[in-house]
Structure formats: structure tokens, C-alpha cells
Design a protein around this motif. Structure first.
Motif, short mmCIF file in Angstrom:
data_model
loop_
_atom_site.label_atom_id
_atom_site.label_comp_id
_atom_site.label_asym_id
_atom_site.label_seq_id
_atom_site.Cartn_x
_atom_site.Cartn_y
_atom_site.Cartn_z
N LYS A 148 18.70 16.39 -12.41
CA LYS A 148 17.14 16.71 -12.49
C LYS A 148 16.99 16.01 -10.76
O LYS A 148 16.87 15.03 -10.72
CB LYS A 148 16.28 16.03 -13.36
N TYR A 149 16.85 16.87 -9.82
CA TYR A 149 16.63 16.37 -8.41
C TYR A 149 15.27 16.29 -8.27
O TYR A 149 14.42 16.98 -8.21
CB TYR A 149 17.43 17.18 -7.41
N ARG A 150 14.81 14.82 -7.72
CA ARG A 150 13.56 14.50 -7.63
C ARG A 150 13.23 14.85 -6.22
O ARG A 150 13.67 14.27 -5.20
CB ARG A 150 13.22 13.06 -7.91
N ARG A 151 12.27 15.81 -5.82
CA ARG A 151 12.20 16.18 -4.51
C ARG A 151 10.61 15.36 -4.07
O ARG A 151 9.54 15.96 -4.62
CB ARG A 151 11.77 17.81 -4.61
N HIS A 152 10.72 14.43 -3.13
CA HIS A 152 9.62 13.82 -2.81
C HIS A 152 9.73 13.58 -1.34
O HIS A 152 10.81 13.76 -0.72
CB HIS A 152 9.31 12.57 -3.51
N LYS A 153 8.67 13.06 -0.66
CA LYS A 153 8.79 12.72 0.85
C LYS A 153 9.77 11.89 1.41
O LYS A 153 10.10 11.89 2.67
CB LYS A 153 7.34 12.72 1.21
N SER A 154 10.02 11.09 0.58
CA SER A 154 10.97 9.95 1.04
C SER A 154 12.38 10.50 1.04
O SER A 154 13.38 9.56 1.61
CB SER A 154 10.90 8.79 0.07
N ASN A 155 12.75 11.49 0.45
CA ASN A 155 14.01 11.93 0.26
C ASN A 155 14.81 12.22 1.81
O ASN A 155 13.95 12.79 2.73
CB ASN A 155 14.08 13.42 -0.42
N ALA A 156 15.77 11.89 1.87
CA ALA A 156 16.58 12.44 3.13
C ALA A 156 17.24 13.33 3.07
O ALA A 156 17.80 14.28 3.98
CB ALA A 156 17.80 11.05 3.28
N SER A 157 17.67 14.06 1.88
CA SER A 157 18.08 15.40 1.61
C SER A 157 17.58 16.53 2.36
O SER A 157 16.14 16.53 2.05
CB SER A 157 18.83 15.72 0.25
N GLN A 158 18.25 17.62 2.58
CA GLN A 158 17.30 18.98 2.92
C GLN A 158 16.77 19.54 1.61
O GLN A 158 15.96 20.30 1.80
CB GLN A 158 18.83 19.73 3.53
N TYR A 159 17.18 19.09 0.49
CA TYR A 159 16.80 19.75 -0.69
C TYR A 159 15.64 19.33 -0.99
O TYR A 159 14.92 19.87 -2.11
CB TYR A 159 17.93 19.55 -1.67
N SER A 160 15.08 18.38 -0.28
CA SER A 160 13.61 17.83 -0.61
C SER A 160 12.75 18.76 0.22
O SER A 160 11.53 18.57 0.13
CB SER A 160 13.40 16.37 -0.38
N LYS A 161 13.05 19.53 1.14
CA LYS A 161 12.45 20.37 2.12
C LYS A 161 12.15 21.66 1.59
O LYS A 161 12.90 22.59 0.84
CB LYS A 161 13.05 20.30 3.66
N SER A 162 10.52 22.18 1.90
CA SER A 162 10.63 23.61 1.41
C SER A 162 11.16 24.51 2.51
O SER A 162 11.53 23.89 3.65
CB SER A 162 8.94 23.72 1.72
N THR A 163 10.99 25.80 2.53
CA THR A 163 11.65 26.81 3.46
C THR A 163 11.03 26.41 4.70
O THR A 163 11.67 26.50 5.73
CB THR A 163 11.39 28.15 2.96
N TRP B 248 34.39 18.32 -6.44
CA TRP B 248 33.74 19.18 -7.35
C TRP B 248 32.34 18.93 -7.08
O TRP B 248 31.67 17.86 -6.55
CB TRP B 248 34.04 18.49 -8.64
N PHE B 249 31.36 19.87 -7.10
CA PHE B 249 29.93 19.62 -6.76
C PHE B 249 29.30 20.85 -7.68
O PHE B 249 30.00 21.61 -8.48
CB PHE B 249 29.63 19.79 -5.52
N SER B 250 27.99 20.68 -7.98
CA SER B 250 27.45 21.73 -8.82
C SER B 250 25.96 21.95 -8.29
O SER B 250 25.43 21.49 -7.23
CB SER B 250 27.09 21.01 -10.19
N ASN B 251 25.20 22.68 -8.88
CA ASN B 251 23.87 23.10 -8.64
C ASN B 251 22.98 21.95 -9.21
O ASN B 251 23.49 20.92 -9.47
CB ASN B 251 23.45 24.50 -9.42
N LEU B 252 21.64 22.10 -9.00
CA LEU B 252 20.72 21.16 -9.32
C LEU B 252 19.31 21.92 -9.72
O LEU B 252 19.01 22.87 -9.29
CB LEU B 252 20.29 20.02 -8.21
N ASP B 253 18.63 21.04 -10.52
CA ASP B 253 17.23 21.54 -10.81
C ASP B 253 16.14 20.71 -9.95
O ASP B 253 16.31 19.53 -9.95
CB ASP B 253 17.03 21.28 -12.42
N LEU B 254 15.32 21.36 -9.33
CA LEU B 254 14.14 20.86 -8.52
C LEU B 254 13.15 20.15 -9.53
O LEU B 254 12.56 20.95 -10.15
CB LEU B 254 13.79 21.63 -7.54
N TYR B 255 12.57 19.08 -9.14
CA TYR B 255 11.37 18.65 -9.64
C TYR B 255 10.62 17.68 -8.68
O TYR B 255 11.17 17.40 -7.68
CB TYR B 255 11.94 17.36 -10.94
N ASP B 256 9.39 17.65 -8.95
CA ASP B 256 8.51 16.74 -8.13
C ASP B 256 8.62 15.16 -8.36
O ASP B 256 9.39 14.88 -9.17
CB ASP B 256 7.08 17.34 -8.17
#
Length: 300
Positions: free
Chosen positions: A202-217, A118-126
Motif C-alpha cells: 500500500k503505497y502512500r502517495r503524499h507530497k514528501s515522497n521522493a518517488s515518481q509514483y507520488s506524482k500525478s501525470t 524481484w519487484f511487483s506492482n503496488l496499490d496507490l493510497y493518499d
């Protein structure tokens, strides 16, 4: 009530890890515990984890040498015994109904010996938890063909059942580079994937994230070009897809085995067949054309 273990690999997480642990402890599903492996942190993460371990019986902590987050996650997956396994990053915030929703969705699909993810969507936060936005749900089908080349969704939202976990740890994971990518491929090939388009993180997007979801287009485009030129990521993907077929061919249905065998055929004839397939593997025409060119050139 079935038991869930939430597994987390922590590394230098002192800035945000308290908020994440607190949000997990605040779940409205009650029969769970958290198993955390500190992957050789150099900051105050160890001290924070020891505080939580001392004050809460729902938390297990082990400390080890740095081996990377994927091996760290796999170690926990092998050691813990539960009915369901939820993956967590160290710096997000979970909504209180994440686990209860996941288990309810999974139980609607359970039958004997069927691996489920099971997986879900997420909300992006800084980094300061200011809301950025919510990604549009992917328009592609979540099927085996697409999951062979792209991780189907954010690993920090994954919840798997015991059958999926057992199938994953039956073989060595020492050569696997991305734990969530491998988990999704194994379940797509041999079981069933369940997607909930709502967000429970609430996905925290910052420079230390390893995930692709932390990246801009633009950052993702640059990363893709860098991988193409300098990285082994495409080579690793090819090798792991071949490994998937070798290990799980007798646990797949005929349709999935045929799909996997086609994409693992790197002869000229096989590459042409992949380029001309009706499968839709990317979310827009430009990306689809680029991807088929990569297949034709035998990069993937």
C-alpha cells in the motif's frame, strides 16, 4: 529457511514510520530482520526507532549524518549479510505475504551465480490511506534497453538475492545518484529480473515522497520538462550507462553487451542507429517519439 534483511533509510519519518515497521514485522515469512539507517532526522524519528530497537530483536538501527537516501541504502546493502535483501520506504504498508511471495518467485529462477531482482506492482493510497487506484502493469518488456533510461519499477518493492547484492557492492557506489535505478540496470545487464503484476504494497502517495509514483501525470510531465532544462539527471544517466559497460562488460552475455554498447555510442551514426532501432522503450507512441528525439539530440 533462508535469511532476509529488510533495509530502510529513514529521514523525518515520525508521521508514518510506525505503520510501516509494524507491517514488516507482521510478515508471514519469519526468518528476517530489519536494518534501518536514520539519515540525520530532525524530528522524533530517532526516538521512535530507539523504542523499536529496544523492544524487538529483529530490528537493527544506526544513526548517521544526512547523506541522501541513495547513499544511505547503499551503506546498508554493503554492511548487512543475508541470503536476500528487500528494500523498504519509511511510509508505506506491506501486505503480510510480500516477502514470502518474493522469495518463492525468486527461488523458482535461482541457479548458480545468477543475480536476481524481484519487484511487483503496488496499490496507490493518499496520505490518510484512502485507496486511489492500482497502476496498470507496464506493457513494455522488462529488458535491458528500456531499463537503461527508466527505472523499471518501484524500488520499495525490490527484493534481490545475494549474488545481485555482491555484484552491486563489488564496485564503489559513491557516484551513483539513484540506488534502485542502478540496481535494476546491473541486474538487467548481468542477471534476470522477475516481475509480479500483483500488488503487495500500500503505497502512500503524499507530497514528501521522493518517488515518481507520488506524482500525478501532469506533475510527471512538468518534472520531465524541468529535468530537461535545469537538471543533471540525463547527464547522470548517460555517465552511469557508460560506467555500467566499463564495470560489467565481462559479466554480460553478448546480446546485452551489444545493446549497451549501441546505446552508449553518442556519435552521429550511433544516434541515428538508436533512433531507428526496433526496440520499444516507452509505453505509448507520443512518449516514444519524444524519447527518440532526445536520443537524436544527444541529451541521453
Amino acid at each position: 529457511m533462508k535469511k532476509i534483511v529488510v533495509i530502510m533509510s529513514a529521514y523525518n519519518g515520525e508521521k508514518y514510520i510506525r505503520e510501516q515497521i509494524d507491517s514488516i514485522l507482521n510478515q508471514d515469512y519469519t526468518n528476517f530482520y530489519i536494518s534501518i539507517r536514520d539519515d540525520g532526522s530532525l524530528d522524533k524519528t530517532n526516538k521512535i526507532l530507539n523504542e523499536y530497537k529496544s523492544n524487538n530483536a529483529q530490528i537493527k538501527v544506526e544513526f548517521g549524518e544526512n547523506q541522501g537516501y541513495s547513499k544511505s541504502f547503499f551503506d546498508l546493502l554493503k554492511k548487512e549479510e543475508a541470503d536476500y535483501y528487500a528494500l523498504a520506504d519509511q511510509d508505506d504498508i506491506w501486505l503480510a505475504n510480500k516477502l514470502s511471495t518474493a522469495i518463492s518467485d525468486i527461488q523458482n529462477h535461482e541457479r548458480d551465480n545468477l543475480p536476481l531482482l524481484w519487484f511487483s506492482n503496488l496499490d496507490l493510497y493518499d496520505g490518510e490511506m484512502n485507496y486511489i487506484g492500482t497502476p496498470n502493469p507496464d506493457k513494455r518488456n522488462y529488458d535491458l534497453a528500456s531499463s537503461l533510461f527508466t527505472c523499471i519499477g518501484p524500488g520499495m518493492s525490490y527484493v534481490i538475492n545475494r549474488e545481485a547484492r555482491d555484484r552491486i557492492i563489488n564496485y564503489s557506489t559513491d557516484t551513483i545518484h539513484e540506488h534502485d535505478f542502478w540496481i535494476s540496470r546491473v541486474v538487467e545487464a548481468t542477471g534476470k529480473v522477475i516481475y509480479n503484476p500483483k500488488s503487495f504494497i500500500k503505497y502512500r502517495r503524499h507530497k514528501s515522497n521522493a518517488s515518481q509514483y507520488s506524482k500525478s501525470t501532469s506533475e510527471r510531465i512538468k518534472l520531465g520538462l524541468k529535468r530537461l532544462i535545469t537538471s543533471d539527471v540525463y547527464k547522470n544517466t548517460k555517465e552511469e550507462n557508460i560506467l555500467l559497460e566499463e564495470r560489467y562488460r565481462y559479466q554480460m552475455n553478448e546480446k546485452n553487451l551489444k545493446i549497451l554498447s549501441m546505446y552508449n555510442d553518442h556519435s552521429l551514426k550511433g544516434r541515428l542507429k538508436k533512433v531507428l532501432t526496433k526496440d520499444r522503450l516507452k509505453d505509448n507512441l507520443r512518449n516514444e517519439i519524444i524519447f527518440r528525439l532526445i536520443l537524436l539530440l544527444n541529451i541521453l
